[in-house]
Every structure is written in structure tokens, then in C-alpha cells.
Scaffold this motif. Structure first.
Motif, PDB file in Angstrom:
ATOM      1  N   ALA A 210      71.600   4.447  91.046  1.00 48.74           N
ATOM      2  CA  ALA A 210      70.198   4.841  91.197  1.00 48.74           C
ATOM      3  C   ALA A 210      69.880   6.033  90.308  1.00 48.74           C
ATOM      4  N   ALA A 211      70.809   6.975  90.295  1.00 48.80           N
ATOM      5  CA  ALA A 211      70.594   8.163  89.465  1.00 48.80           C
ATOM      6  C   ALA A 211      70.506   7.781  87.995  1.00 48.80           C
ATOM      7  N   LEU A 212      71.405   6.909  87.587  1.00 48.89           N
ATOM      8  CA  LEU A 212      71.423   6.524  86.179  1.00 48.89           C
ATOM      9  C   LEU A 212      70.184   5.727  85.812  1.00 48.89           C
ATOM     10  N   LYS A 213      69.657   5.001  86.792  1.00 46.81           N
ATOM     11  CA  LYS A 213      68.437   4.259  86.519  1.00 46.81           C
ATOM     12  C   LYS A 213      67.290   5.225  86.242  1.00 46.81           C
ATOM     13  N   GLU A 214      67.267   6.285  87.040  1.00 47.60           N
ATOM     14  CA  GLU A 214      66.240   7.306  86.819  1.00 47.60           C
ATOM     15  C   GLU A 214      66.403   7.959  85.449  1.00 47.60           C
ATOM     16  N   ILE A 215      67.666   8.238  85.133  1.00 46.23           N
ATOM     17  CA  ILE A 215      67.925   8.871  83.843  1.00 46.23           C
ATOM     18  C   ILE A 215      67.487   7.948  82.717  1.00 46.23           C
ATOM     19  N   LYS A 216      67.757   6.676  82.902  1.00 45.08           N
ATOM     20  CA  LYS A 216      67.370   5.689  81.889  1.00 45.08           C
ATOM     21  C   LYS A 216      65.854   5.690  81.691  1.00 45.08           C
ATOM     22  N   MET A 217      65.115   5.648  82.809  1.00 43.37           N
ATOM     23  CA  MET A 217      63.662   5.659  82.725  1.00 43.37           C
ATOM     24  C   MET A 217      63.166   6.928  82.039  1.00 43.37           C
ATOM     25  N   ALA A 218      63.749   8.047  82.438  1.00 42.51           N
ATOM     26  CA  ALA A 218      63.326   9.329  81.864  1.00 42.51           C
ATOM     27  C   ALA A 218      63.567   9.348  80.358  1.00 42.51           C
ATOM     28  N   LEU A 219      64.725   8.847  79.960  1.00 43.93           N
ATOM     29  CA  LEU A 219      65.044   8.838  78.535  1.00 43.93           C
ATOM     30  C   LEU A 219      64.095   7.920  77.773  1.00 43.93           C
ATOM     31  N   LEU A 220      63.777   6.782  78.378  1.00 43.39           N
ATOM     32  CA  LEU A 220      62.856   5.859  77.719  1.00 43.39           C
ATOM     33  C   LEU A 220      61.468   6.465  77.599  1.00 43.39           C
ATOM     34  N   GLU A 221      61.043   7.107  78.664  1.00 39.69           N
ATOM     35  CA  GLU A 221      59.733   7.752  78.603  1.00 39.69           C
ATOM     36  C   GLU A 221      59.737   8.902  77.615  1.00 39.69           C
ATOM     37  N   ALA A 222      60.907   9.405  77.344  1.00 38.73           N
ATOM     38  CA  ALA A 222      61.032  10.488  76.371  1.00 38.73           C
ATOM     39  C   ALA A 222      61.106   9.933  74.955  1.00 38.73           C
ATOM     40  N   ASP A 223      60.964   8.628  74.808  1.00 39.05           N
ATOM     41  CA  ASP A 223      60.979   7.978  73.500  1.00 39.05           C
ATOM     42  C   ASP A 223      62.356   7.869  72.865  1.00 39.05           C
ATOM     43  N   VAL A 224      63.400   8.066  73.644  1.00 38.05           N
ATOM     44  CA  VAL A 224      64.720   7.791  73.100  1.00 38.05           C
ATOM     45  C   VAL A 224      64.782   6.274  72.905  1.00 38.05           C
TER      46      VAL A 224
ATOM     47  N   VAL B 192      69.570   4.444  74.507  1.00 39.85           N
ATOM     48  CA  VAL B 192      69.573   4.705  75.943  1.00 39.85           C
ATOM     49  C   VAL B 192      70.599   3.817  76.635  1.00 39.85           C
ATOM     50  N   LYS B 193      70.574   2.552  76.272  1.00 36.58           N
ATOM     51  CA  LYS B 193      71.486   1.593  76.895  1.00 36.58           C
ATOM     52  C   LYS B 193      72.934   2.033  76.725  1.00 36.58           C
ATOM     53  N   GLU B 194      73.242   2.376  75.488  1.00 32.43           N
ATOM     54  CA  GLU B 194      74.591   2.804  75.164  1.00 32.43           C
ATOM     55  C   GLU B 194      74.958   4.060  75.960  1.00 32.43           C
ATOM     56  N   PHE B 195      74.001   4.965  75.992  1.00 35.65           N
ATOM     57  CA  PHE B 195      74.211   6.229  76.696  1.00 35.65           C
ATOM     58  C   PHE B 195      74.491   5.993  78.174  1.00 35.65           C
ATOM     59  N   ILE B 196      73.662   5.167  78.775  1.00 36.71           N
ATOM     60  CA  ILE B 196      73.817   4.883  80.198  1.00 36.71           C
ATOM     61  C   ILE B 196      75.160   4.210  80.477  1.00 36.71           C
ATOM     62  N   ASN B 197      75.528   3.299  79.596  1.00 35.86           N
ATOM     63  CA  ASN B 197      76.825   2.646  79.769  1.00 35.86           C
ATOM     64  C   ASN B 197      77.975   3.627  79.721  1.00 35.86           C
ATOM     65  N   ASN B 198      77.908   4.505  78.739  1.00 36.07           N
ATOM     66  CA  ASN B 198      78.956   5.515  78.612  1.00 36.07           C
ATOM     67  C   ASN B 198      79.057   6.378  79.860  1.00 36.07           C
TER      68      ASN B 198
ATOM     69  N   GLY C  63      58.085   7.563  68.120  1.00 38.30           N
ATOM     70  CA  GLY C  63      58.534   6.700  69.208  1.00 38.30           C
ATOM     71  C   GLY C  63      59.767   5.899  68.860  1.00 38.30           C
ATOM     72  N   GLN C  64      59.807   4.694  69.373  1.00 45.93           N
ATOM     73  CA  GLN C  64      60.962   3.820  69.201  1.00 45.93           C
ATOM     74  C   GLN C  64      61.303   3.571  67.728  1.00 45.93           C
ATOM     75  N   ASP C  65      60.288   3.661  66.881  1.00 43.17           N
ATOM     76  CA  ASP C  65      60.464   3.341  65.473  1.00 43.17           C
ATOM     77  C   ASP C  65      61.353   4.352  64.743  1.00 43.17           C
TER      78      ASP C  65
END
Lengths: 306, 451
Positions: free
Chosen positions: B30-44, B49-55, B227-229
């Protein structure tokens, strides 16, 4: 000015990259046969990668899920039409969005640094002049070095007159001069270029308010348009920008620039859906006629056409 | 404050994580899901993000976490480590060619990224390092780009080389290089035109410049709001032109600045500077580890310490000691007040200090109106400055007549003066009590995690 190539073609040229990224992704997705969690997850990934934003993506997907349920859709391919309709309904340009062209109008062009305000003002002036309007531009960016010179050159290209300024003067005084000139010369459209300002800088936002006040006071009979210029490569911060600018001034349009890169332009979907400010023009190139009216259907269609 | 909102998000996640004794796998997820969302909203970028969360989850879901005494701390540690390693582990200093040899920097990037401004800022920084620097205007496309560089060049007192707009950029670069060599310049900065990374002709132009001139470092200027670009832009520039470093611009906005992470990840090139303001002296070194700390809401204490040290350099230590001892006795006067305002200014103002303190990121900062506070401080300063020397040394001298005169002098209402003096008296009282309070209390807090 080079021959008008037609909106659709230019848009498609400009959007080639957008399509090859964003849309080929969508097409691949719709080749999937089943509508399951993986399908939605993949859709989410594509939308987020297109800068649509997490929140808007969720809204779109929730809506799509409802539609799928209601219409008893089983195959992914059928989902495509649904998604297109959904995006179209989000991006609809309201009726009368371009009515300002029939009235005496003052257009304020605002935005953060480096999004292409001066270029947009130049292109807009060219466009309006082409359509037979008497146009005046005002160089109210008195902060950035040589911004005035840049606009002078654009005014020459577009063949319109300009109220120029000296670096460091009060932009409100430039606006005042421009409004006076606009009234005296009976111009149809006055377009004011303004300095790039980050939306979290209080003083600069106050400066913007002051400029607006001048126009309100000196030219109350004029129709007002205030457009925020957003760079298509900008991520979720563009939402904050539009939001904050909206607090200081009545935003009634977005000009989305630099759509000819690989940026997916999804931020436009996010902004329009969350803030209800329509995109009025998009910039798809560096030429003077590379600024076009935003047309929802063509935009979405172009996105989905191979 | 590029990453404020992100740290706010992560802080709220970790708030939930604490409080519970032990963590289940679901909690971590759950925590990592939040972190993932936060990172995505931060335009990472999504893939980053995926790689980061996996690590992180790989490490977090391992034994060591679940057996640990405080799992929340472990997750913070892992996220922090991963974030830091993602952004590069240490500060990268800009290097130069040995001896008197001419060093050439080429700045490139998309339109509107801030290349011309960054060029001038870099020139100023090098000037401060006593490098004789030449700026070359190689943007022949954007109207008035050359004028912009010339105006900025003048502001930073650096010569600008230009050949108008009818000459090929590679030729301008070459001529500028020859000119720089002949005239014993140490550094040449090439300001190039903004270009799309998919514009083959324009990218070829940069390659041509590199063929004609021995460019020492090619630096990409990236808008922190991208952004993502950002990954596409950075990787294209890196693959086609070859990058050696990055300048992150416009970090003074409220963007979460995820682009920094993305660019670092795809190019593996260091972020050399952050360009965070409209004034030409606002180019700062990029501290990856501190930035990671800041993201996690632990505050950029290191930055603060450094700034304090810098401010202390030209400070009279004996005066400090004296002031401190007087403070303990509750005997400090208005002069001390002025002195402390001065010290704070040296640290970059209230907002900048607050932002660097742990727990002051995110929400706390959002509620803090720095402009308003700075205004108040200015007003207070004016009040003190309107006092006579004697009044400043002896606050007891105050009487209505004097207060009226001071109010007039400072251009404030008499009520403001009264309020200030009252506050001052209260803090004097507080100072007297302080030594008693300082006795114990602080021990036992050591070792606690700073969030």
C-alpha cells in the motif's frame, strides 16, 4: 506567408509524433481481445505516459468502465469508439469560443517562462491580420532581455503595428499606452504579450492583476480574452499553472504550444477536464501560420488515425 | 522547493506506516502504491517509476524489513537510498581543461528551456571563479535571441561574440573559438538555438558544431516542469549529440520536478546545476543526496548547515558569544534584534531557511506566506532603525513621545510600534526563563528519526 496547408493536414504533420507514440499505443492496446484488469492497467499506463495525469486518467477509466458495463461490451476493440467519445466529450470547445473575433477585443497572453508567449502573439497577430482584422500588438514583456525586439520582428513579419517598450519599464504603462492607441486607431484586436511569470511568484501575479485593472478601467467597452499559453511538453505542473493564473484573472482559453515534438499533449485533456478551460489554439510548428484553431473532433480523430 | 509536494505525499504515507508495530506485506504494498502515485504525479517517467518501485519493493519485502524493529524507518531508508542512487550519488563539479587551454561548453535544449538565461548565469559563475569567459550567440533563428544574449552578457559583464543571423551556427562557433584562443579566454560558452529533439536538421547542426569546435562539455538545459516526455528529449539529445551534463531550469516554480529523476535515469549524466530564478546569480550546484532527503521530508539540513557556515565566515565570533550570554540573562536589546535579522538575510531569508528545516516541507510551507512574513520583518527593521542609538541600547527608555516619533520615522502606525515593543518585552522575559528550561529535556531524543 506560405499557402495555407489546411488545418487537418498540418495538424497531422505536427501530430505525427503524437500519434506514433500515444496512438500506436492505443491501437496496440485495442488489439487485446479481452477487457480485463490487465487491459485497464495498460490503458492507464498509456494515458499516464501521455501526460494525461493520474487523476484524469482515473476519471476517464472509471467512466469507460461504466460505459462498458452499461453497453455489455465484451471485446476490447469496441472499447475504442467508447474511449474516443469520452475524450471528445471532455475536450469539447464551447460554442462561441471564437466570437471575440466579431467584437473589439483585448487579448492578454500570459504564461510561465519559455512556453512561447511572444511567438504565439506573433502568430496570432498574423492569423488575425490575414482574416482582415486591424491588429495591434503590445510588448508588455518589459522584463526579459530583448523580448521587445523579438516582438518587433514578429510584428514586421505579420504586418501589424506594435506598441513597443523599453526593458525595465512598468508593463502596466505599456498596456495603458496600447489601450489608448487601440482606441485612437480603432483597432479590432489588441494582443498584449506579457512577461513570463511563474504562477507562484506573488509580486508578478500582482503585476498581472494591475495590467488587467488598467484595461478594465481604460477600455471597459472592449471584450476581454485572457489566454494562458502552455507548453505541451510540460507535465502535471501545467495544471497548477492554469489553476493559479485562473485565480488572478478570468482565463477563457488555453493556447497549447510545441505540439510538434514528441510530447503527447495529454495535459490538455487533464486541464480541460479538471478546470473546464477550453483549448482554443495549438501551435504545431515554428512558421507564422503554424498556429491553428483547436478543433476537438479533428484533434481526437487525428490522434486515432493511422 | 521543487519537490515539496512529493515530500508531503511521502510523509503522509509514512505517517500511516508508523504507528503500527509491524508491517505486513500488504502494508508495504500500500505504501509503495502511494509512492508510485506520488512519483507519477510528480512527472517522474512511468517506466522509471516502475523500475524504482520494483527495486524498493524487492528490498522492502525481504526479511530484514519484517524482522526490523521499526519497519517504517527501513522503508524510508530504502526509498531514500534508491532515490539517491537514481539521482546520482554525489555533487558533480564542473571541470575545465588543464592549464590555460580554452574550455568550450555548449548549451542545448528545447525551445524555451532557458538556454540563453542559463548561459549568462554560467558566465557569471565562471567570472566569479576568475575565468575569462566569452559567450557566443549561435541562435540565429529566434528573433532577437542575439540581442537577448547581448543584454544579459552586459549584465554579467561578459563579452558576447556574434556574427548576426546570416551565418551558419557552426561557423559562428568556429570563429568564436578562434577569437577566444587568440584573445586568451579561459572559457567559451556556446548558446545554441532551441530545437526539437526529432528535428534531424537541427540536431545535425549541433553535431556539426561539435565537429568544428572541440566542445569540452555538452550541457542539456531541461525545464524542471517537463512531463513524461523528458525521457525522450534527454535520450535523443544524448544519443545524437552526446551529453556530458544537465542544467535543470525553473526549479523555483512549484513543480515537483520529477523530470530530474527521469533525465538522470535515461542519460546517466550528472545534473550540474539548478537554475532557479530570474536573476542572473541564481545558479546553484545540484545536490542529489540532499534533494533525495528533501523528497522524503527529512529536510535539507545539510544545505542549511552549509549556508550557516558561509554566513559565519565573516562574522565576529566574540560578538556572538557576548550576545548569547546577554541573551541568557534576558538582557538583549534592539541592536541584537537588528543583528539577527541581518544574519537571517545572509541565510537567504525566512522562506529559504524554513524550507530546509525538517518537517517544514510540504504542507507547512504551503501555509506559510513568505512574502507576508518578509514584509513584516522589513517593517520591524524599519521600526528599530527609526530608534536613536540610546533607545536601541536601552529599551526601557521607551515612552509615548518616543514611540510616536519612531512610528513616524518608520512610516507605520503607532499601534505597530506598540505591538512590536510588547512582543520584544515578552521575548526578553522568555529568554530569562530559557536557561532553566534548557536543563534536561533534550536528552533521550537523540537517535530518534527526524520525521
Amino acid at each position: 506567408m506560405e499557402e495555407n496547408k489546411g488545418f487537418f493536414k498540418r495538424l497531422r504533420e505536427g501530430l505525427t509524433k503524437t500519434r506514433s507514440g500515444f496512438v500506436s499505443g492505443l491501437n496496440n492496446l485495442f488489439k487485446a481481445s479481452e477487457i480485463d484488469d490487465d487491459f485497464y492497467e495498460e490503458l492507464e499506463e498509456i494515458l499516464v505516459m501521455g501526460d494525461v495525469g493520474v487523476k484524469t486518467t482515473e476519471t476517464i477509466i472509471e467512466g469507460l468502465k461504466d460505459d462498458v458495463k452499461k453497453n455489455h461490451i465484451k471485446e476490447a476493440a469496441e472499447c475504442r469508439e467508447l474511449l474516443i467519445n469520452r475524450l471528445k466529450s471532455v475536450m469539447e470547445v464551447p460554442e462561441g469560443a471564437y466570437d471575440y473575433l466579431d467584437r473589439k477585443t483585448v487579448v492578454m497572453v500570459i504564461g510561465v517562462n519559455g512556453v512561447g508567449k511572444t511567438t504565439t502573439v506573433g502568430k496570432l497577430a498574423g492569423r488575425m491580420k490575414e482574416s482582415g482584422k486591424k491588429v495591434l500588438v503590445a510588448a508588455a514583456d518589459t522584463f526579459r532581455a530583448a523580448a521587445n525586439d523579438q516582438l518587433v520582428k514578429w510584428a514586421e513579419r505579420a504586418g501589424v503595428s506594435i506598441v513597443s517598450s523599453v526593458e525595465g519599464t512598468d508593463p502596466a504603462s505599456v498596456v495603458y499606452d496600447a489601450v489608448t492607441a487601440a482606441k485612437a486607431r480603432d483597432v479590432d484586436v489588441l494582443i498584449c504579450d506579457t512577461a513570463g511569470r511563474l504562477h507562484n511568484k506573488k509580486n508578478l501575479m500582482e503585476e498581472l492583476r494591475k495590467m488587467n485593472k488598467i484595461v478594465d478601467r481604460e477600455f471597459p467597452e472592449a471584450h476581454r480574452e485572457t489566454w494562458v499559453v502552455l507548453d505541451a511538453t510540460t507535465g502535471q505542473n501545467a495544471l497548477n499553472q492554469a489553476r493559479e493564473f485562473g485565480l488572478v484573472t478570468d482565463l477563457n482559453g488555453i493556447v497549447l504550444t510545441k505540439m510538434d515534438g514528441t510530447a503527447k499533449g495529454g495535459i490538455a485533456i487533464a486541464i480541460t477536464s479538471e478546470l473546464n478551460i477550453p483549448v482554443k489554439y495549438i501551435g504545431v510548428g515554428e512558421g507564422i501560420d503554424d498556429l491553428q484553431r483547436f478543433d476537438t473532433d479533428e484533434f481526437i480523430d487525428a490522434l486515432f488515425t493511422n | 522547493m521543487a519537490f515539496d509536494s512529493l515530500s508531503e505525499k511521502l510523509q503522509s504515507v509514512f505517517k500511516n506506516l508508523r504507528g503500527k508495530g509491524k508491517l505486513s506485506e500488504e502494508d508495504i504494498k500500500a505504501a509503495l502504491k502511494e509512492i508510485k502515485m506520488a512519483l507519477l504525479e510528480a512527472d517522474v517517467n512511468f517506466k522509471v517509476v516502475k523500475e524504482f518501485i520494483n527495486n524498493v519493493s524487492e528490498k522492502a519485502l525481504g526479511q530484514e524489513i519484517l524482522d526490523g524493529l521499526n519497519p517504517g524507518q527501513m522503508i524510508v531508508k530504502i526509498v531514500n537510498e534508491e532515490l539517491t542512487s537514481l539521482m546520482g550519488s554525489e555533487v558533480t563539479e564542473l571541470t575545465f581543461k588543464p592549464g590555460k587551454e580554452l574550455t568550450v561548453f555548449m548549451l542545448c535544449g528545447l525551445q524555451g528551456a532557458g538556454k540563453t538565461t542559463a548561459s549568462a548565469k554560467l558566465a557569471l559563475r565562471l567570472k566569479q571563479k576568475s575565468k575569462k569567459t566569452l559567450l557566443a550567440a549561435c541562435d540565429v533563428y529566434r528573433p532577437a535571441a542575439i540581442e537577448q544574449l547581448k543584454v544579459n552578457g552586459k549584465k554579467v559583464d561578459t563579452e558576447v561574440f556574434e556574427m548576426g543571423t546570416d551565418v551558419k551556427p557552426s561557423k559562428i562557433a568556429k570563429e568564436a573559438y578562434d577569437y577566444a584562443v587568440k584573445n586568451n579566454f579561459n572559457v567559451l560558452i556556446l548558446d545554441t538555438a532551441g530545437r526539437l529533439h526529432i528535428d534531424e536538421d537541427m540536431m545535425a547542426e549541433l553535431i556539426e558544431i561539435k565537429e568544428k569546435v572541440p566542445v569540452f562539455k555538452t550541457i542539456l538545459v531541461v525545464d524542471a516542469m517537463t512531463g513524461q516526455d523528458a525521457v525522450n528529449v534527454a535520450s535523443e539529445f544524448n544519443e545524437k549529440v552526446g551529453l556530458d551534463g544537465v542544467i535543470l531550469s525553473k526549479t523555483d516554480g512549484d513543480t515537483r520536478g520529477g523530470a530530474a529523476l527521469s533525465v538522470k535515469r535515461v542519460t546517466d549524466k550528472p545534473i550540474l546545476f539548478v537554475s532557479n530564478g530570474e536573476k542572473l546569480d541564481e545558479l546553484e550546484a545540484f545536490y542529489p543526496d540532499r534533494m533525495a532527503n528533501r523528497i522524503l521530508g527529512m529536510g535539507d539540513v545539510l544545505s542549511l548547515i552549509e549556508k550557516v557556515e558561509e554566513a559565519n565566515k565573516d562574522r565576529d565570533l566574540s560578538k556572538d558569544k557576548e550576545m548569547a550570554s546577554r541573551m541568557k540573562k534576558g538582557k538583549f536589546d534592539f541592536n541584537d534584534y537588528l543583528e539577527s535579522i541581518k544574519q537571517m538575510r545572509k541565510l537567504g531569508g525566512l522562506a529559504s531557511i524554513m524550507g530546509m528545516l525538517p518537517g517544514m516541507g510540504g504542507k507547512a510551507m504551503a501555509d506559510f506566506d513568505s512574502d507576508e512574513s518578509e514584509k513584516k520583518i522589513k517593517q520591524t527593521e524599519a521600526i528599530v532603525l527609526s530608534m536613536t542609538k540610546k533607545e536601541r541600547e536601552n529599551p526601557k527608555l521607551m515612552n509615548p513621545q518616543r514611540k510616536h516619533r519612531i512610528a513616524k520615522g518608520a512610516g507605520v502606525d503607532i499601534a505597530d510600534v506598540n505591538r512590536f515593543i510588547k512582543q520584544f518585552e515578552q521575548s526578553q522575559k522568555m529568554m530569562k526563563q530559557l536557561p532553566n528550561m534548557m536543563g534536561g529535556g533534550f536528552r533521550g531524543r537523540k537517535g530518534r528519526f527526524p520525521f
